[in-house]
Design a protein around this motif. Structure first.
Motif, PDB file in Angstrom:
ATOM      1  N   SER A  87       0.819  -1.211   0.000  1.00 33.21           N
ATOM      2  CA  SER A  87       0.000   0.000   0.000  1.00 33.21           C
ATOM      3  C   SER A  87       0.848   1.254   0.000  1.00 33.21           C
ATOM      4  CB  SER A  87      -0.926   0.002   1.210  1.00 33.21           C
ATOM      5  OG  SER A  87      -0.173   0.059   2.410  1.00 33.21           O
ATOM      6  N   ASN A  97      -4.302   3.067  -1.654  1.00 30.54           N
ATOM      7  CA  ASN A  97      -5.519   3.250  -2.453  1.00 30.54           C
ATOM      8  C   ASN A  97      -5.517   4.601  -3.190  1.00 30.54           C
ATOM      9  OD1 ASN A  97      -7.872   2.039  -3.335  1.00 30.54           O
ATOM     10  ND2 ASN A  97      -9.131   3.254  -1.941  1.00 30.54           N
ATOM     11  N   THR A 146      -2.314   2.296  -9.297  1.00 31.30           N
ATOM     12  CA  THR A 146      -2.897   2.622  -8.000  1.00 31.30           C
ATOM     13  C   THR A 146      -2.355   1.679  -6.947  1.00 31.30           C
ATOM     14  OG1 THR A 146      -4.966   2.943  -6.795  1.00 31.30           O
ATOM     15  CG2 THR A 146      -4.897   1.132  -8.352  1.00 31.30           C
ATOM     16  N   PRO A 160      -5.333  -0.733  -0.999  1.00 35.17           N
ATOM     17  CA  PRO A 160      -5.789  -0.021   0.208  1.00 35.17           C
ATOM     18  C   PRO A 160      -4.731  -0.088   1.312  1.00 35.17           C
ATOM     19  CG  PRO A 160      -7.569  -1.345  -0.689  1.00 35.17           C
ATOM     20  CD  PRO A 160      -6.341  -1.708  -1.472  1.00 35.17           C
ATOM     21  N   PHE A 170     -13.900  -0.549   0.404  1.00 32.33           N
ATOM     22  CA  PHE A 170     -13.653  -0.151  -0.973  1.00 32.33           C
ATOM     23  C   PHE A 170     -14.458  -1.100  -1.865  1.00 32.33           C
ATOM     24  CE2 PHE A 170     -11.050   1.710  -4.236  1.00 32.33           C
ATOM     25  CZ  PHE A 170     -10.824   0.719  -5.166  1.00 32.33           C
ATOM     26  N   HIS A 203     -14.981   4.468  -2.265  1.00 33.34           N
ATOM     27  CA  HIS A 203     -14.874   4.178  -0.841  1.00 33.34           C
ATOM     28  C   HIS A 203     -16.222   4.367  -0.146  1.00 33.34           C
ATOM     29  CE1 HIS A 203     -10.681   5.069  -1.872  1.00 33.34           C
ATOM     30  NE2 HIS A 203     -10.345   4.394  -0.775  1.00 33.34           N
TER      31      HIS A 203
END
Length: 960
Positions: A336, A399, A431, A434, A943, A956
């Protein structure tokens, strides 16, 4: 006739043999004696030979035979003092021996100072008119003598120019007496002048050597060389040809900038280096270095023209713009907080500049500027600069979309760089998953030699990084000069910490503010300015001993607007203006930590065996909680020696998204940390899903969940609970002898607040104390679909604005809205308040600006008495322009709107730590969809990802 020739031949041979056998010291004579008024004494020695007399191979001494007064004639009796000559005497040159007090008393020589002496000695160069002076060899044999039978007070004696060698006896016919004034007014080349003897200049016998170019650019070359043993100056001719059309001529004085044949005089000096400026790029230059002899001799300058030193260098070309960019970028999320980037090299790039942004904004690099990781480039951030084609970018937020641009660079062996290829950079985006949190272990309180500790900050960081169970070290040097701190040290410590930090180890630099005698020590991180009270030794002023008052430490830190973490070090009950006796909101807003164990500060142990008094300050921490303060516990080592991380295994453990400074500072400020005497401990502690350090308002009773992993078995796991502001310490709510606990506190009434923290004792007696969770029960948060007082709409800001918009129906004067921001949906920070001025029956639209770099915003609607009507959360991560969570936070069902799509969509729901918790299919009618049975999910941030055909959108939501 034959006898005469033979005799002459023998004489010649004998003289030749004498010349061959004569020692080098026989070249040196005493050439001038100066007995001035006061302490002004000088002795001049001259080398009549053609080679330098070097003290490394030839020992020469000067001796004085001192008399008790300045009357009488010079005789070589009495006490003696001797000095050994330790400087070379060049061929045909002179040196001056002086007294270090020359010029301080009496009439001094106007063109000399004490520093004009080649060597000083206050015992020998202290003659007083009737003291004997002689030059001796290594065996104390007299080589040359001055003054037998005369008195030389307040006069100077000059050796006649026809003298060709030293004399073991004083011969008055070899000397001429002159007045002191004659010496003072002597012209530059006069033999009467001290430092000049009228010998003929000799051609140097060797050239300079070892020419080295140590800097080059398109327009400049700098070089150094080794001195000649016989030269006193050097003539440097610059050409663009390896040969000279004209050599320097004896007796001609050349000046820099003048032409000589096909060259230009670059420099005439005694310097052993030169810099050539205003050169042409990509051009070969030649520097011819000639030895010169002209100092303290007549007939100069004389040049050694045979085989001058030649230094050759081609100037760099101007850096061209790279023709090619890198290619084939692959981005792989690793966690993450990190991404792996790999790409194919550019055929003509020396390095690469990689910048990232959370949007597609273009910010171009500027030629000539060397960027480093972390530098800002407009709204973008430099992720990397260097030659690698694969690297890990770290310190990212979970995220989050990141957009990368890679620019080729030319900078090696050329000038004007770095030069960037700005058009068509290699691009890519990805991306991160999370956010996931993990435990990091370290110490937030230690010292270096920048205050009263040991060694540089970098040494402390290196030592700590190599220790066991150490992911971070905070150096908190004292803030005041009485403990060694100055502004330059403050700047150096910050620079060393920033330079040292990497993805596997965090180096922090802060201050320990205050003194024990005036109220205690506070550890401060995140404040860029040195805060202090000593004149000229602070960047922000706070009076010594002022912690809580107006202009006090906590007030000044809060006003700075920075993200600052403070912790109370080894607290005493009376410290910090008696903070523990009363609750102060200003202090509560700034103090996040409190040491429950500290030291031993002067320990030299590096075998992890020197523990401090266990939990010595736990009672102070518990008192603060009882008074209403929101603080977490730390364990500090307070190292003043190079023992960082190795005096004991006790640690402050921080639950953070990564070791990036901004992530760790967020975690510390949000009190996601624990004090543990076991550096192998891992703790998951939540109340209704929120993590330690949180302050939460929720409906219903709290459920406490604990899961612990420790290096030895747990003896007792206790939940301590208390009422903030009551003044009564926490008591044990429940306990277990296992490593897990699930307990619902049914006794918490609606409208009440409690704090809960974990207190673990291991089988070997070691303890672990967590930060608390502060839980307020508010059953008014449970809304029904028929409740008339609701927020009807809560919208993201429009493009290129930072304004949130929402609407409500019936409202009354005195009601108000509160905006808060968050990155994880658990910890929220206050943004602002908007109050309703007058009552209305119809729908009303509101708007308010929000802070940038925010993931989530929470909107709460209260009545005039503070009763919460409704609350919504909106995500500002623009994963989708079309997908909207209609009511956020979510209770029993999730209501969505996705454009005007109709049909069956696949959905996946992920927890904040990237676990898939639910998946399935649901129908959409004109974009509207509902997913039921959401009550099974634990409270927290989630999410959702929707797939319809080849379209994928995500958003989200917060489960309440």
């Amino acid at each position: 006739m034959l006898f005469t020739r033979l005799l002459r031949c023998c004489v010649v041979v004998a003289l030749f043999s004498f010349c061959l056998l004569r020692p080098a010291g026989a070249q040196v004579i005493i050439s001038q004696y100066y007995e001035g008024t006061g302490t002004n004494k000088w002795l001049e020695l001259t080398n009549l030979g053609s080679t330098t007399v070097n003290p490394a191979s030839t020992v020469l001494k000067v001796r004085i035979w001192s008399q008790t007064s300045d009357t009488g004639l010079i005789a070589f009796t009495g006490s003696i003092s001797t000095m050994t000559i330790n400087v070379p005497i060049p061929a045909g040159g002179t040196i001056l021996l002086g007294n270090s007090s020359n010029g301080t008393t009496g009439t001094s020589v106007p063109y000399l100072t004490a520093s004009s002496a080649n060597q000083t000695n206050n015992s020998v160069i202290a003659f007083n008119g009737n003291d004997g002076i002689a030059l001796l060899d290594a065996n104390d044999n007299v080589l040359d003598r001055f003054g037998t039978g005369i008195n030389a007070k307040d006069v100077s004696y000059i050796r006649n120019l026809n003298v060709t060698g030293p004399s073991t006896t004083y011969t008055s016919s070899q000397w001429t007496a002159v007045s002191l004034n004659a010496v003072h007014t002597a012209s530059t080349n006069s033999s009467v002048r001290l430092g000049v003897h009228g010998v003929s200049c000799q051609t140097p016998t060797d050239q300079a050597t070892n020419g080295i170019v140590n800097a080059v650019s398109a327009n400049q070359i700098t070089a150094i060389f080794t001195s000649s043993a016989s030269a006193d100056q050097y003539l440097i001719i610059q050409t663009t040809s390896p040969t000279l059309s004209l050599l320097p001529q004896d007796g001609v004085v050349y000046t820099a900038g003048s032409a000589i044949g096909n060259g230009t005089i670059l420099q005439v000096s005694n310097q052993l280096f030169f810099t050539a400026n205003n050169l042409q790029p990509a051009t070969a230059y030649y520097f011819h270095v000639f030895s010169i002899r002209q100092a303290a001799c007549n007939g100069g300058p004389r040049y050694l023209t045979l085989n001058p030193l030649l230094i050759t260098q081609t100037t760099w070309a101007l850096c061209p713009t790279p023709v090619f960019q890198a290619a084939n970028l692959q981005i792989t999320p690793l966690s993450s907080s990190s991404m792996q980037l790999q790409f194919s090299a550019s055929p003509d790039a020396d390095e690469y500049l990689i910048v990232r942004n959370t949007n597609t904004t273009i910010n171009l690099p500027v030629d000539g500027i060397t960027y480093q990781r972390g530098h800002s480039l407009g709204s973008s951030v430099v992720a990397y600069r260097g030659p690698l084609t694969a690297f890990v970018d770290w310190g990212l937020d979970g995220n989050t979309w990141y957009f990368y641009k890679i620019y080729s660079i030319k900078k090696n062996n050329c000038s004007g760089g770095p030069v960037y290829k700005k058009n068509a950079p290699l691009k890519g985006q990805s991306t991160t998953p999370p956010t996931t949190l993990q435990w990091y272990y370290g110490n937030l309180h230690s010292h270096t030699a920048l205050s009263d500790g040991t060694g540089p900050a970098t040494a402390a960081f290196n030592f700590s990084e190599a220790a066991l169970c150490m992911d971070f070290l905070g150096v908190s040097d004292h803030n005041h000069a009485t403990a060694g701190m100055i502004l330059a040290n403050w700047a150096q410590g910050k620079q060393e910490a920033d330079s040292f930090s990497n993805q596997n180890f965090l180096a922090l630099y802060g201050m320990e503010w205050g003194t024990i005698s005036t109220g205690g020590h506070v550890v401060v991180y995140g404040e860029d300015s040195l805060v202090g009270w000593e004149t000229g030794n602070y960047q922000k002023f706070v009076n010594e001993g002022n912690y809580t008052g107006s202009g006090g430490l906590f007030n000044v830190l809060q006003q700075s607007g920075k993200k600052i973490f403070t912790s109370l070090a080894h607290p005493d009950n009376a410290d910090f203006n008696q903070l523990s006796t009363t609750y102060l909101a200003s202090a509560d807003n700034m103090v996040a930590g409190c040491a429950i164990e500290n030291g031993p500060s002067t320990s030299n142990d590096t075998l992890y065996s020197d523990y401090p008094s266990p939990m010595a300050y736990l009672s102070y921490f518990r008192t603060l909680l009882a008074m209403g303060y929101h603080v977490g516990p730390t364990i500090d080592h307070d190292n003043h020696n190079l023992t960082h991380g190795r005096t004991a295994f006790s640690r402050t453990a921080v639950l953070s998204a990564s070791l990036a400074k901004h992530h760790m500072m967020d975690a510390l400020r949000q009190k996601r940390f624990m004090a543990t005497q076991d550096c192998g401990a891992v703790l998951d502690f939540r109340v209704n899903g929120v993590l330690m350090g949180s302050q939460t308002v929720q409906p219903g009773v709290p459920t406490i969940q604990v899961s612990a992993s420790t290096s030895v078995p747990i003896n007792t796991l206790r939940i301590q609970s208390g009422v903030p502001g009551s003044g009564t310490n926490a008591t044990i709510l429940t306990s277990t002898t296992t490593s897990t606990l699930n307990f619902t506190h049914l006794g918490l009434a609606d409208g009440s607040t409690r704090y809960y923290y974990v207190d673990i004792t291991l089988s070997d007696g070691r303890r672990i104390i967590s930060s608390p969770v502060w839980y307020t029960r508010n059953d008014g948060l449970i809304a029904t679909t028929n409740e008339p007082v609701v927020i009807q709409e809560f919208l993201r800001p429009a493009a290129d604005t930072n304004t949130l918009r929402w609407s409500v129906g019936k409202q009354e004067a005195g009601q108000y809205f509160v905006l808060e921001k968050s990155k994880d949906g658990i910890q929220f920070e206050f943004l602002g308040t908007q109050t309703i001025a007058y009552s209305r029956e119809e729908e009303v639209n509101y708007q308010s600006p929000f802070a940038e770099e925010t993931s989530l915003v929470r909107l709460s609607w209260y009545d005039a008495s503070g009763h919460l009507f409704d609350q919504r959360v909106i995500s500002l991560i623009q994963n989708s322009e079309d997908l909207v969570i209609l009511r956020n936070p979510v209770t029993d069902y999730l209501s969505l709107h996705w454009g005007e799509l109709s049909g069956t969509a696949q959905f996946q729901i992920f927890s904040n730590d990237a676990r898939l918790v639910r998946s399935g299919f649901a129908n959409m009618v004109h974009g509207k969809m509902e997913i039921h049975e959401m009550g099974r999910l634990d409270p927290g941030l989630y999410f959702i990802q929707l797939k319809f055909g080849d379209r994928i959108e995500s958003e989200h939501f917060l489960k309440q």
